[in-house]
Design a protein around this motif. Structure first.
Motif, PDB file in Angstrom:
ATOM      1  N   ARG A  58      20.333  31.702  71.522  1.00 16.59           N
ATOM      2  CA  ARG A  58      21.767  31.691  71.810  1.00 16.59           C
ATOM      3  C   ARG A  58      22.127  32.818  72.783  1.00 16.59           C
ATOM      4  NH1 ARG A  58      24.275  33.850  67.323  1.00 16.59           N
ATOM      5  NH2 ARG A  58      23.953  35.753  68.468  1.00 16.59           N
ATOM      6  N   LEU A  62      23.714  32.468  76.517  1.00 16.71           N
ATOM      7  CA  LEU A  62      24.969  33.126  76.884  1.00 16.71           C
ATOM      8  C   LEU A  62      24.793  34.044  78.092  1.00 16.71           C
ATOM      9  CD1 LEU A  62      26.529  33.939  73.400  1.00 16.71           C
ATOM     10  CD2 LEU A  62      27.318  32.233  75.059  1.00 16.71           C
ATOM     11  N   SER A  65      24.923  31.792  81.084  1.00 17.76           N
ATOM     12  CA  SER A  65      26.193  31.083  81.243  1.00 17.76           C
ATOM     13  C   SER A  65      27.201  31.933  82.003  1.00 17.76           C
ATOM     14  CB  SER A  65      26.782  30.746  79.868  1.00 17.76           C
ATOM     15  OG  SER A  65      25.916  29.932  79.147  1.00 17.76           O
ATOM     16  N   PHE A  68      32.501  30.447  78.846  1.00 24.59           N
ATOM     17  CA  PHE A  68      32.382  30.057  77.443  1.00 24.59           C
ATOM     18  C   PHE A  68      33.682  29.390  77.034  1.00 24.59           C
ATOM     19  CE2 PHE A  68      33.089  30.785  72.942  1.00 24.59           C
ATOM     20  CZ  PHE A  68      31.886  30.361  72.394  1.00 24.59           C
ATOM     21  N   ALA A  84      30.119  35.917  73.411  1.00 22.76           N
ATOM     22  CA  ALA A  84      30.107  35.424  74.791  1.00 22.76           C
ATOM     23  C   ALA A  84      30.660  36.469  75.756  1.00 22.76           C
ATOM     24  CB  ALA A  84      30.903  34.126  74.892  1.00 22.76           C
ATOM     25  N   LYS A  87      28.129  39.041  76.654  1.00 25.55           N
ATOM     26  CA  LYS A  87      27.091  38.554  77.574  1.00 25.55           C
ATOM     27  C   LYS A  87      27.657  38.225  78.951  1.00 25.55           C
ATOM     28  CE  LYS A  87      23.843  38.880  74.573  1.00 25.55           C
ATOM     29  NZ  LYS A  87      22.849  39.925  74.702  1.00 25.55           N
ATOM     30  N   ASN A  89      30.557  36.377  79.904  1.00 25.27           N
ATOM     31  CA  ASN A  89      31.158  35.071  80.181  1.00 25.27           C
ATOM     32  C   ASN A  89      32.663  35.205  80.337  1.00 25.27           C
ATOM     33  OD1 ASN A  89      29.287  32.412  79.407  1.00 25.27           O
ATOM     34  ND2 ASN A  89      28.523  34.360  78.651  1.00 25.27           N
TER      35      ASN A  89
END
Length: 163
Positions: A58, A62, A65, A68, A84, A87, A89
């Motif tokens: 996960r 993230l 990505s 989110f 998120a 990380k 997003n």
């Protein structure tokens, strides 16, 4: 609310073909219905499920990505939003308790549950506008650091002292 995102993807993929919507989580009895919707809308190349995802995978997802989406009808705090954010997003969330607490114009966008038009407009804005998305991503990394266990424990201790 995942179905709402799936329903707006055909319009978005007309403008931006390389969209990949990853659905991470458990099957709460809705998986087969979502797969049917994806097939009906011919989105098999744009939507992927990652069921029973472990924390390591996960986190890796993230990190890769850029946006989110929390499309829930109800969410208390929104730990997944915070993960998120940490990380990097940009966030698009429904106006849940968690969404309203964690998301502001500097780090994301909010919309009313089941408002397809607003969901599509906001997601399109985040996809197309690199400057806004990048600023939100940077702001989210900074903002998420306010929620470390060290900082939370200090605030909790301050609250106890007030009693």
């Amino acid at each position: 609310g995942v179905q709402d995102v799936i329903k707006i993807l055909p319009e978005l993929t007309k403008k931006q073909r390389n969209i990949l919507f990853l659905i991470i989580g458990q099957d709460a009895g809705y998986y087969e219905k979502l797969k049917e919707l994806i097939s009906e809308l011919k989105l098999e190349n744009n939507v992927k499920f990652i069921l029973n995802c472990n924390d390591e995978d996960r986190n890796a997802i993230l990190e890769l990505s850029e946006i989110f989406i929390m499309p829930s009808e109800w969410e208390a705090f929104g730990i997944t939003i915070l993960e998120a954010m940490a990380k990097g997003n940009a966030i698009l969330s429904t106006k849940t308790e968690g969404g309203k607490f964690l998301v502001s114009k500097e780090n994301g966008l909010l919309y009313e549950f089941n408002n397809f038009k607003k969901l599509q407009e906001e997601l399109e804005e985040l996809i197309i506008n690199n400057k806004i998305r990048n600023n939100m991503q940077i702001n989210n990394i900074k903002k998420s650091k306010k929620f470390t266990w060290d900082k939370i424990s200090i605030k909790l201790e301050e609250e106890y002292k007030k009693l």
